[in-house]
Design a protein around this motif. Structure first.
Motif, PDB file in Angstrom:
ATOM      1  N   VAL A  65       0.287  -1.382  -0.213  1.00  0.00           N
ATOM      2  CA  VAL A  65       0.642  -0.060   0.296  1.00  0.00           C
ATOM      3  C   VAL A  65       0.647   1.389   0.122  1.00  0.00           C
ATOM      4  CG1 VAL A  65      -1.714   1.527   1.272  1.00  0.00           C
ATOM      5  CG2 VAL A  65      -1.999  -0.948   1.432  1.00  0.00           C
ATOM      6  N   VAL A  66       1.632   1.430   0.741  1.00  0.00           N
ATOM      7  CA  VAL A  66       2.402   2.678   0.749  1.00  0.00           C
ATOM      8  C   VAL A  66       3.001   2.526  -0.566  1.00  0.00           C
ATOM      9  CG1 VAL A  66       4.771   3.467   2.526  1.00  0.00           C
ATOM     10  CG2 VAL A  66       3.039   1.856   3.660  1.00  0.00           C
ATOM     11  N   GLU A  67       3.920   1.942  -0.964  1.00  0.00           N
ATOM     12  CA  GLU A  67       4.517   1.109  -2.628  1.00  0.00           C
ATOM     13  C   GLU A  67       3.673   2.391  -3.536  1.00  0.00           C
ATOM     14  OE1 GLU A  67       7.538   0.594  -2.781  1.00  0.00           O
ATOM     15  OE2 GLU A  67       7.835   1.245  -4.928  1.00  0.00           O
ATOM     16  N   ASN A  68       1.955   1.749  -3.250  1.00  0.00           N
ATOM     17  CA  ASN A  68       1.869   1.771  -4.633  1.00  0.00           C
ATOM     18  C   ASN A  68       0.292   2.750  -4.503  1.00  0.00           C
ATOM     19  OD1 ASN A  68       2.206  -0.683  -6.997  1.00  0.00           O
ATOM     20  ND2 ASN A  68       2.027  -1.492  -4.504  1.00  0.00           N
ATOM     21  N   VAL A  69      -0.005   3.433  -2.958  1.00  0.00           N
ATOM     22  CA  VAL A  69      -1.707   4.246  -2.842  1.00  0.00           C
ATOM     23  C   VAL A  69      -1.016   5.155  -3.311  1.00  0.00           C
ATOM     24  CG1 VAL A  69      -3.218   5.129  -1.707  1.00  0.00           C
ATOM     25  CG2 VAL A  69      -2.495   2.521  -1.868  1.00  0.00           C
ATOM     26  N   GLU A  70      -1.427   5.898  -4.315  1.00  0.00           N
ATOM     27  CA  GLU A  70      -1.396   7.429  -4.760  1.00  0.00           C
ATOM     28  C   GLU A  70      -2.374   8.122  -4.012  1.00  0.00           C
ATOM     29  OE1 GLU A  70      -0.662   8.535  -9.305  1.00  0.00           O
ATOM     30  OE2 GLU A  70      -0.594   5.938  -9.442  1.00  0.00           O
ATOM     31  N   ILE A  71      -1.991   9.448  -4.062  1.00  0.00           N
ATOM     32  CA  ILE A  71      -2.657  10.243  -3.203  1.00  0.00           C
ATOM     33  C   ILE A  71      -2.860  11.848  -4.390  1.00  0.00           C
ATOM     34  CG2 ILE A  71      -1.928  12.022  -1.425  1.00  0.00           C
ATOM     35  CD1 ILE A  71      -3.048   9.664  -0.896  1.00  0.00           C
ATOM     36  N   ARG A  72      -4.066  12.347  -4.472  1.00  0.00           N
ATOM     37  CA  ARG A  72      -4.249  13.162  -5.039  1.00  0.00           C
ATOM     38  C   ARG A  72      -3.883  14.795  -4.904  1.00  0.00           C
ATOM     39  NH1 ARG A  72      -8.861  12.361  -8.643  1.00  0.00           N
ATOM     40  NH2 ARG A  72      -9.702  10.417  -7.881  1.00  0.00           N
ATOM     41  N   PRO A  73      -3.503  14.938  -6.274  1.00  0.00           N
ATOM     42  CA  PRO A  73      -2.461  16.893  -5.042  1.00  0.00           C
ATOM     43  C   PRO A  73      -3.681  17.416  -4.462  1.00  0.00           C
ATOM     44  CG  PRO A  73      -2.678  16.358  -8.097  1.00  0.00           C
ATOM     45  CD  PRO A  73      -3.940  14.800  -7.345  1.00  0.00           C
TER      46      PRO A  73
END
Ligand SMILES: [Mg+2]
Ligand SMILES: [Zn+2]
Length: 198
Positions: A65-73
């Protein structure tokens, strides 16, 4: 006014629970159960069944999850408004991503009890909502006016009780169908700017 923000698909680009099910669980089960939510399953029942099918150790899933989950700007700008994050997901999978982003926010979410035979979801609140009839986010938000930011099924009832709503994707579609006014957002800058962060 208090700001309340959903996690999956709202702060994150994609629904991280769905991503985790695709990576570690049973996507066929997800495809079978998802259309039944609000018909003959509650959202909690769906989530419990889908995570029961995951047997991976928590550390491995957290690392993924830490490697792959992206956050919106725009999360740092949004964080200046001290939002409450409310999620049908899990503290165990949300907090490491916030830590990666260097952001500390209050989180209201469920927990998982990771067992070798499958993950057991420990729901924070199992009380059925008197408005929508299933356990939902609205019950945790009564008392103070709030602005709500969300994208999906879990946000519907809480959004309808909000003084101001920011919506995208399925939540926007649902509100369109009801003729309920909302402000559309794509990233978190949109929300922060609308709420006066400069
Ligand atoms: Mg969501
Ligand atoms: Zn409700």
């Amino acid at each position: 006014m208090r700001l309340v923000v959903d996690w999956d698909g709202t702060i994150t680009v994609r629904d991280s629970l769905v991503q985790v099910i695709h990576e570690f669980g049973d996507p066929a089960l997800l495809a079978e159960l998802e259309p039944r939510v609000g018909v003959d399953l509650t959202l909690h029942e769906e989530i419990a069944l889908e995570f029961e099918a995951i047997t991976t150790p928590l550390e491995e899933v957290v690392a993924w999850v830490v490697e792959n989950v992206e956050i919106r700007p725009g999360l740092p700008e949004l964080a200046r408004l001290e939002p409450l994050v409310i999620s049908a997901g899990f503290h165990e999978l949300i907090e490491p991503v916030l830590a990666r982003e260097g952001v500390e926010l209050e989180v209201l979410a469920n927990r998982v009890d990771v067992r070798p035979g499958g993950w057991i979801v420990r729901f924070r609140d199992e009380t059925a909502c008197t408005t929508c009839g299933e356990p939902c986010k609205r019950g945790s938000l009564v008392g103070e006016p709030y602005a709500y930011v969300g994208d999906g099924y879990s946000d519907r009832c809480a959004a309808l009780a909000a003084d101001r709503v920011f919506a995208r994707d399925a939540l926007a579609h649902h509100l369109d169908g009801l003729g309920v006014a909302y402000e559309r957002f794509e990233d978190l800058h949109d929300v922060a700017v609308a709420l006066g962060v400069t």
